[in-house]
Design an enzyme around this catalytic site. Sequence first.
Site, PDB file in Angstrom:
ATOM      1  N   HIS A 153      10.930  12.288  -8.811  1.00 50.09           N
ATOM      2  CA  HIS A 153      11.175  11.149  -9.681  1.00 50.09           C
ATOM      3  C   HIS A 153      12.642  10.729  -9.605  1.00 50.09           C
ATOM      4  CE1 HIS A 153       7.407  11.638 -12.453  1.00 50.09           C
ATOM      5  NE2 HIS A 153       7.113  11.563 -11.171  1.00 50.09           N
TER       6      HIS A 153
ATOM      7  N   GLU B 202      14.990  10.397 -11.812  1.00 46.61           N
ATOM      8  CA  GLU B 202      15.952  11.225 -12.530  1.00 46.61           C
ATOM      9  C   GLU B 202      16.318  12.477 -11.737  1.00 46.61           C
ATOM     10  OE1 GLU B 202      12.970   9.674 -15.684  1.00 46.61           O
ATOM     11  OE2 GLU B 202      13.024  10.073 -13.524  1.00 46.61           O
TER      12      GLU B 202
ATOM     13  N   CYS C 232      10.487  15.570 -16.148  1.00 44.42           N
ATOM     14  CA  CYS C 232      11.888  15.193 -15.906  1.00 44.42           C
ATOM     15  C   CYS C 232      12.778  15.505 -17.104  1.00 44.42           C
ATOM     16  CB  CYS C 232      11.982  13.710 -15.577  1.00 44.42           C
ATOM     17  SG  CYS C 232      11.306  13.278 -13.968  1.00 44.42           S
TER      18      CYS C 232
ATOM     19  N   THR D  47     -14.721 -16.501   2.575  1.00 46.49           N
ATOM     20  CA  THR D  47     -13.474 -16.421   3.329  1.00 46.49           C
ATOM     21  C   THR D  47     -13.641 -15.533   4.558  1.00 46.49           C
ATOM     22  OG1 THR D  47     -12.101 -16.791   1.370  1.00 46.49           O
ATOM     23  CG2 THR D  47     -11.050 -15.682   3.219  1.00 46.49           C
TER      24      THR D  47
ATOM     25  N   GLU E  29      -6.694 -13.403  -2.557  1.00 51.80           N
ATOM     26  CA  GLU E  29      -6.279 -14.358  -1.530  1.00 51.80           C
ATOM     27  C   GLU E  29      -7.321 -15.444  -1.276  1.00 51.80           C
ATOM     28  OE1 GLU E  29      -4.291 -13.806   1.938  1.00 51.80           O
ATOM     29  OE2 GLU E  29      -2.760 -12.476   1.149  1.00 51.80           O
TER      30      GLU E  29
ATOM     31  N   LEU F 175      -6.331  -9.337   7.012  1.00 51.85           N
ATOM     32  CA  LEU F 175      -5.738  -9.049   5.700  1.00 51.85           C
ATOM     33  C   LEU F 175      -4.857  -7.809   5.722  1.00 51.85           C
ATOM     34  CD1 LEU F 175      -8.646  -9.895   3.215  1.00 51.85           C
ATOM     35  CD2 LEU F 175      -6.768 -11.341   3.965  1.00 51.85           C
TER      36      LEU F 175
END
Length: 361
Positions: A52, A54, A86, A198, A292, A206
């Site tokens: 992470h 931190e 963390c 489509t 899309e 794509l």
Amino acid sequence: MISKDILYMRRALGLARKAEGKTSPNPVVGCVIVKNGKIVGEGFHRCYGSAHAEVEALKKAGGNAKGAVMYVTLEPCSHWGKTPPCVEAVIKAGIVKVVAAMADPNPLNNGKSFKILKQHGVSVVIGACAVEARAMNAAFVKYMNKGMPFVTAKSAQTLDGNIGVRGGKTVWITANGTRALAKQRRAQFDAILVGVNTVIADDPLLDAPGKKIRKIIVDSTLRTPREAKMLKNAAPGQVILAVTKKAPLARRKQFEAAGTEVLVCPIRRGRVNLQWLLKALAKNKIMSILIEGGASVIGSALQDALVDRLHVYIAPKVLPQGFEQSLVAGLDVSELIRASKFRISAMRCVAPDLFMELQKE
């Protein structure tokens, strides 16, 4: 004069943005550690499962972290996940003050770390650049609060609001550079969603640069060609076919045998229930979706108030009457107007075209 908290938090936000599209289903997070007016460590969460922000920043700061101030775009985690909490590392390092842009919307945390920090004598300040931080992690916030993906609908259209010509003929509306920019933006999302029309008309790949993005085809009766480009060389589960019980069972089994996931959805208005589909995709850890096309899918998503943001690319062209194809053709106009209210949040020229970003009100 801009306060130092704002300046350092803006730097942390800039670090976080470097990982946009790479951390899902985790948020993007940036962290800066400051001591005696100097940055002694900084970092960001690079990808899901990695250290992470931190922890990265503390590692770079080393012993300089003792007595320092930490600026972080999101509340440090207090629970075990892919990595340890963390908040324990922050306390152990001797940080004396944590400035956080916002609390973590994850119910496993959501303010718990702030309480733990205060119990250990660490000063906590919340809210620096909060608006920017929430906007940057809008998908994560919605995913945690509502169990739904954040949906962006993309449209390339003419000045008179048309996305193509009638009859299914493929016509490029925007310029090459604009289309390249739109393709690059795909990498910011977990998945791309399109309608079967489509796929049949354009047979698109794509793809997203540098990323194996998930692909969803909304196809009520399973008309998707088995030789469609996006199905070739796709990893198992990378493509999801969202169908209804109208889809022939034998054909469904053929696709599943080839490694394509088939998701049978309830029916609404004679088609796939998009709201149900989005909830199912969220359970599959899909946090953000780019729609899309085509007109039917985007229009239905707008009518059902499922779209959070619009990316509109406008070309300085018009189509003659009788050839135009509208983004919202055939829908209930009064219902659509009630459901789809947006405000312009960004606008810029992508010569020769115009790009507009609109946020749901």
